[in-house]
Design a protein around this motif. Structure first.
Motif, mmCIF file in Angstrom:
data_model
loop_
_atom_site.group_PDB
_atom_site.id
_atom_site.type_symbol
_atom_site.label_atom_id
_atom_site.label_comp_id
_atom_site.label_asym_id
_atom_site.label_seq_id
_atom_site.Cartn_x
_atom_site.Cartn_y
_atom_site.Cartn_z
ATOM 1 N N GLU A 184 -4.388 -6.906 -7.389
ATOM 2 C CA GLU A 184 -4.041 -5.899 -8.403
ATOM 3 C C GLU A 184 -5.283 -5.357 -9.107
ATOM 4 O OE1 GLU A 184 0.163 -5.898 -10.440
ATOM 5 O OE2 GLU A 184 -0.848 -7.798 -10.821
ATOM 6 N N GLN A 185 -6.232 -6.214 -9.354
ATOM 7 C CA GLN A 185 -7.475 -5.779 -10.000
ATOM 8 C C GLN A 185 -8.255 -4.817 -9.106
ATOM 9 O OE1 GLN A 185 -9.525 -9.471 -10.779
ATOM 10 N NE2 GLN A 185 -8.314 -9.950 -12.608
ATOM 11 N N ASP A 186 -8.199 -5.048 -7.795
ATOM 12 C CA ASP A 186 -9.035 -4.289 -6.856
ATOM 13 C C ASP A 186 -8.348 -3.042 -6.295
ATOM 14 O OD1 ASP A 186 -10.863 -6.263 -7.262
ATOM 15 O OD2 ASP A 186 -10.650 -7.195 -5.289
ATOM 16 N N TYR A 187 -7.030 -2.987 -6.381
ATOM 17 C CA TYR A 187 -6.306 -1.852 -5.784
ATOM 18 C C TYR A 187 -6.150 -0.752 -6.829
ATOM 19 C CZ TYR A 187 -2.863 0.837 -3.162
ATOM 20 O OH TYR A 187 -2.205 1.847 -2.492
ATOM 21 N N TYR A 188 -7.099 0.180 -6.823
ATOM 22 C CA TYR A 188 -7.057 1.240 -7.827
ATOM 23 C C TYR A 188 -6.481 2.520 -7.238
ATOM 24 C CZ TYR A 188 -11.556 2.206 -5.502
ATOM 25 O OH TYR A 188 -12.540 2.427 -4.574
ATOM 26 N N GLN A 189 -6.104 3.423 -8.131
ATOM 27 C CA GLN A 189 -5.440 4.658 -7.740
ATOM 28 C C GLN A 189 -6.418 5.636 -7.103
ATOM 29 O OE1 GLN A 189 -2.140 5.015 -8.064
ATOM 30 N NE2 GLN A 189 -2.142 7.008 -7.066
ATOM 31 N N VAL A 190 -6.047 6.190 -5.977
ATOM 32 C CA VAL A 190 -6.781 7.278 -5.340
ATOM 33 C C VAL A 190 -5.771 8.358 -4.970
ATOM 34 C CG1 VAL A 190 -8.599 5.782 -4.404
ATOM 35 C CG2 VAL A 190 -6.538 6.225 -3.048
ATOM 36 N N ASP A 191 -6.265 9.479 -4.485
ATOM 37 C CA ASP A 191 -5.350 10.534 -4.045
ATOM 38 C C ASP A 191 -4.438 9.990 -2.956
ATOM 39 O OD1 ASP A 191 -6.473 12.324 -5.795
ATOM 40 O OD2 ASP A 191 -7.843 13.179 -4.316
ATOM 41 N N GLN A 192 -3.144 10.274 -3.074
ATOM 42 C CA GLN A 192 -2.179 9.794 -2.101
ATOM 43 C C GLN A 192 -1.657 10.947 -1.254
ATOM 44 O OE1 GLN A 192 0.877 7.325 -3.875
ATOM 45 N NE2 GLN A 192 -0.568 5.643 -4.089
ATOM 46 N N ILE A 193 -1.455 10.654 0.027
ATOM 47 C CA ILE A 193 -0.904 11.653 0.939
ATOM 48 C C ILE A 193 0.261 11.028 1.695
ATOM 49 C CG2 ILE A 193 -3.137 12.806 1.203
ATOM 50 C CD1 ILE A 193 -3.329 11.409 3.983
ATOM 51 N N ARG A 194 0.966 11.844 2.442
ATOM 52 C CA ARG A 194 2.003 11.314 3.330
ATOM 53 C C ARG A 194 1.323 10.555 4.477
ATOM 54 N NH1 ARG A 194 5.505 16.371 5.051
ATOM 55 N NH2 ARG A 194 3.381 17.211 5.290
ATOM 56 N N LEU A 195 1.836 9.377 4.787
ATOM 57 C CA LEU A 195 1.233 8.491 5.778
ATOM 58 C C LEU A 195 2.223 8.117 6.871
ATOM 59 C CD1 LEU A 195 -0.302 5.888 3.305
ATOM 60 C CD2 LEU A 195 -1.602 7.666 4.515
ATOM 61 N N HIS A 196 1.676 7.737 8.036
ATOM 62 C CA HIS A 196 2.496 7.014 9.012
ATOM 63 C C HIS A 196 3.000 5.732 8.361
ATOM 64 C CE1 HIS A 196 3.451 4.325 12.342
ATOM 65 N NE2 HIS A 196 3.475 5.367 13.165
ATOM 66 N N GLY A 197 2.097 5.019 7.680
ATOM 67 C CA GLY A 197 2.471 3.864 6.874
ATOM 68 C C GLY A 197 2.394 2.532 7.585
ATOM 69 N N ASP A 198 2.611 2.534 8.911
ATOM 70 C CA ASP A 198 2.601 1.287 9.671
ATOM 71 C C ASP A 198 1.845 1.515 10.981
ATOM 72 O OD1 ASP A 198 3.239 -1.403 10.084
ATOM 73 O OD2 ASP A 198 5.094 -0.934 11.141
ATOM 74 N N CYS A 199 0.642 2.053 10.852
ATOM 75 C CA CYS A 199 -0.138 2.511 12.005
ATOM 76 C C CYS A 199 -0.931 1.347 12.594
ATOM 77 C CB CYS A 199 -1.063 3.658 11.584
ATOM 78 S SG CYS A 199 -1.758 4.555 12.982
ATOM 79 N N HIS A 200 -0.268 0.542 13.418
ATOM 80 C CA HIS A 200 -0.922 -0.549 14.127
ATOM 81 C C HIS A 200 -0.789 -0.303 15.627
ATOM 82 C CE1 HIS A 200 3.026 -2.269 15.106
ATOM 83 N NE2 HIS A 200 3.352 -2.140 13.835
ATOM 84 N N ALA A 201 -1.434 -1.136 16.422
ATOM 85 C CA ALA A 201 -1.515 -0.896 17.867
ATOM 86 C C ALA A 201 -0.140 -0.811 18.527
ATOM 87 C CB ALA A 201 -2.353 -1.992 18.525
#
Length: 324
Positions: A184-201
């Motif tokens: 929580e301390q390290d996850y800061y807010q950045v610009d958000q876009i629409r994502l695939h969300g689960d982009c693994h192999a």
């Protein structure tokens, strides 16, 4: 309807549902590897192969599913290679006796090779193209990548499930709470876009001579690095090379915000905790004890204590940086 009522999806029921949209299966149903939903491949009378996906009841709203579909259509229109649902009479989400389902073309292909730098560069280009389209607008109904869902809700699910063996509970919960606090301390807010969300192999195929992105079921708003970091594996030097390769392709089509590199390890921690919470939440679905039996063993939880400790240590290390 109970959330765990997939047992009602008999072959006759599935065939009736598909025929309700005027698609007439000719072959039997082949169950495909999917746990969150139920997915089947078949050949129809028109000599085409289809995949039908029945959505898990109560997981997404109709509006959220339609946003997933619209995202796929927008990518397809921009010639980003993605498997989009099929529209029939202008509709892609269908209802049958309380179930919701969608129809897709059946797409074959060979597995994506994460250690192949040529393939990684091509993937970087495709994700850059996807994000250039994705950034044009925002989701209204889909969720975001956030600490509440990925960490706190997941932890609550683990506590409620009582899956952690009693003699390991103190050790597990202690490191879990430490990891959550640091993330929580390290996850800061950045610009958000629409994502695939689960982009693994597993959600990438080579079809013919081109790459194909599949399964937008987890698409959501979040930082662009979310669709890139899961391609990184091996030691730190190997990950730097992989990252450089991905971004060299990515930046041909979209600009990348370098400070998002700081989010890689927090996102990895979030995925680790979220995955355990997901298994705990779904444990009442008979498919999960059948396919994830190791989740109920002491050995698994001992391994997770070690994995969480290692990730907690990694969170204290400098973030990955590209070679100048």
């Amino acid at each position: 309807m109970s959330e765990f009522s997939f047992a009602n999806l008999t072959p006759d029921f599935i065939l009736d549902a598909v025929e309700s949209i005027s698609i007439y299966p000719e072959s039997g149903l082949l169950a495909l590897n999917s746990y969150e939903n139920r997915v089947y491949q078949f050949k129809a009378e028109d000599n085409r192969r289809y995949v039908v996906k029945f959505y898990r009841p109560e997981r997404w709203s109709d509006e959220q599913i339609r946003e997933e579909h619209q995202f796929a259509f927008s990518l397809e229109a921009a010639e980003v290679p993605v498997v989009a649902p099929i529209k029939i009479d202008g509709e892609s989400l269908f209802h049958f006796q309380g179930y919701r389902f969608a129809l897709f073309p059946s797409v074959g292909g060979r597995q994506f090779e994460m250690d192949n730098l040529d393939q990684l560069e091509v993937l970087g280009r495709y994700i850059g193209r996807m994000h250039s389209v994705a950034g044009a607008t925002s989701f209204s109904y889909r969720p975001t990548v956030n600490c509440q869902d990925y960490l706190h809700n997941a932890k609550a699910a683990l506590v409620e499930s009582q899956m952690v063996p009693m003699h390991l509970e103190t050790a597990f919960m202690t490191i879990l709470e430490q990891l959550i606090k640091k993330t929580e301390q390290d996850y800061y807010q950045v610009d958000q876009i629409r994502l695939h969300g689960d982009c693994h192999a597993g959600n990438i195929l080579w079809a013919g001579d081109s790459l194909m992105l599949v399964d937008l079921d987890d698409c959501r708003q979040g930082p662009m690095i979310q669709d890139l970091w899961m391609m990184l594996n091996g030691d730190r030097q190997e990950q730097v090379i992989q990252l450089d390769t991905l971004l060299s392709g990515y930046e041909e089509f979209n600009s990348f915000e370098q400070r998002q590199l700081n989010l890689i390890e927090p996102l990895r921690a979030m995925r680790m905790v979220h995955y355990m919470g997901w298994l705990a939440t779904r444990w009442q679905d008979p498919a999960f004890p059948r396919n994830f039996s190791w989740f109920a063993t002491d050995k698994y939880w001992e391994q997770q204590i070690l994995a969480l400790k290692e990730q907690f240590a990694t969170l204290h290390e400098p973030a990955l940086r590209l070679i100048p």
